[in-house]
Design an enzyme around this catalytic site. Structure first.
Site, PDB file in Angstrom:
ATOM      1  N   LYS A 184       0.777  -1.340  -0.067  1.00 37.54           N
ATOM      2  CA  LYS A 184      -0.110  -0.046  -0.028  1.00 37.54           C
ATOM      3  C   LYS A 184       0.831   1.203  -0.039  1.00 37.54           C
ATOM      4  O   LYS A 184       2.026   1.194   0.312  1.00 37.54           O
ATOM      5  CB  LYS A 184      -0.800   0.051   1.254  1.00 37.54           C
ATOM      6  CG  LYS A 184      -2.117  -0.973   0.816  1.00 37.54           C
ATOM      7  CD  LYS A 184      -3.494  -0.900   1.530  1.00 37.54           C
ATOM      8  CE  LYS A 184      -4.424  -1.827   1.198  1.00 37.54           C
ATOM      9  NZ  LYS A 184      -5.532  -1.832   2.037  1.00 37.54           N
TER      10      LYS A 184
ATOM     11  N   ARG B 138      -4.080 -10.325   4.645  1.00 34.47           N
ATOM     12  CA  ARG B 138      -4.642 -10.141   3.489  1.00 34.47           C
ATOM     13  C   ARG B 138      -3.403  -9.586   2.604  1.00 34.47           C
ATOM     14  O   ARG B 138      -2.969  -8.432   2.605  1.00 34.47           O
ATOM     15  CB  ARG B 138      -5.765  -9.187   3.180  1.00 34.47           C
ATOM     16  CG  ARG B 138      -6.344  -9.180   1.987  1.00 34.47           C
ATOM     17  CD  ARG B 138      -7.663  -8.355   1.826  1.00 34.47           C
ATOM     18  NE  ARG B 138      -8.170  -8.416   0.579  1.00 34.47           N
ATOM     19  CZ  ARG B 138      -8.099  -7.661  -0.501  1.00 34.47           C
ATOM     20  NH1 ARG B 138      -7.179  -6.741  -0.407  1.00 34.47           N
ATOM     21  NH2 ARG B 138      -8.578  -7.689  -1.698  1.00 34.47           N
TER      22      ARG B 138
END
Length: 296
Positions: free
Chosen positions: A239, A273
């Site tokens: 991210k 995840r």
């Protein structure tokens, strides 16, 4: 020293849970589970377009299982900042053939990553076993009734706004406390809708309506979320906060992701995840081995 996959982890104060539903009995907490990301989209921030064709997505799902994924999370709509929504029909067209194929070929549960009740309904009918709703049942008024009727586990994620506008100057007085208050409210909503809290997993929503500092603070204080007495899923993979910290593009964030995963494991996450399942599985198992001595 290699720890068998069935060994019970005593990392931090992580609790154990059983996530149950039709065709599903998943143990969480004995070890950290890896949820492999499978984006059947043309525009996801990291791998958009790579697995957009069904045959490519199916091969990718099989690869994730071979790499050690405990679950596969399949999504047909990008949730990157600024993303536009897609229609129900298009989302179904993207995900259902992949779910049908992988549910027959792979021995791990499939999660459908959607905010739309009709997409979730068809995904469950095609073999999915969990619903991962980034809106925490707020986008579609029919989603709660569907989840209650089908008796399936849910991942409820915290997000301010929508993917289109969530990164427009997000502000919190205390990001962890405010997310916890949100979780308490959504759990109460679920229980009133006939969804017992035993079927709920909580995701603080790294990157969804948070600044870089908010994301870092969530990871540093992740253990505080255990007061909700529900398993915690965390999704830091590749991210932008990692990119900003390191000054690196998305394709060079493996080590930063590994650091975030290690902290999440130490601080009590039950599920991670990730895109890079093989590498993060090795990180998680190593951290678990170290964590056995943390409270000795």
């Amino acid at each position: 020293m290699k720890i068998p996959s069935s060994s019970r982890s005593t990392v931090g104060d992580r609790r154990t849970y059983h996530l149950q539903g039709p065709g599903l009995d998943l143990a969480l907490g004995q070890r950290v589970l890896l949820m492999g990301i499978l984006n059947v989209t043309p525009d996801s921030f990291s791998d958009g377009g790579l697995y957009f064709k069904s045959e490519e997505a199916i091969r990718r799902g099989e690869d994730l299982v071979q790499a050690g994924a405990d679950l596969i999370d399949i999504g047909g709509e990008s949730s990157r900042p600024g993303a536009d929504p897609v229609s129900v029909d298009e989302e179904i067209r993207r995900v259902v053939p992949v779910i049908e194929a992988l549910s027959k070929r792979c021995p791990v549960p499939i999660s459908i990553d959607t905010c739309k009740a009709e997409v979730a309904r068809q995904a469950l009918a095609s073999g999915a076993r969990l619903i991962n709703d980034i809106s925490a049942l707020r986008s579609d008024p029919d989603m709660a009734a569907l989840a209650a009727r089908e008796r399936v586990p849910l991942v409820l994620m915290h997000m301010r706004g929508t993917p289109k506008d969530m990164q427009r100057d997000p502000v919190y007085n205390d990001v962890v406390r405010e997310i916890m208050e949100f979780f308490e409210s959504r759990i109460q909503f679920c229980e009133q809708a006939g969804i017992p809290r035993e079927r709920i997993v909580l995701d603080p929503g790294i990157g969804f309506g948070k600044t870089i500092d908010h994301n870092l603070e969530i990871l540093a204080r992740l253990d505080e979320f255990q007061t909700a007495d529900r398993p915690i899923l965390i999704g830091p993979s590749r991210k932008s906060f990692i990119g900003r910290v390191l000054g690196l593009p998305v394709e060079e964030r493996l080590e930063g992701t590994a650091a975030a995963v290690a902290v999440a494991v130490l601080n009590g996450a039950s599920m991670i995840r990730v895109h890079d399942v093989r590498a993060m599985n090795r990180v998680a198992r190593t951290v678990e081995a170290i964590g056995r001595f943390r409270h000795a």
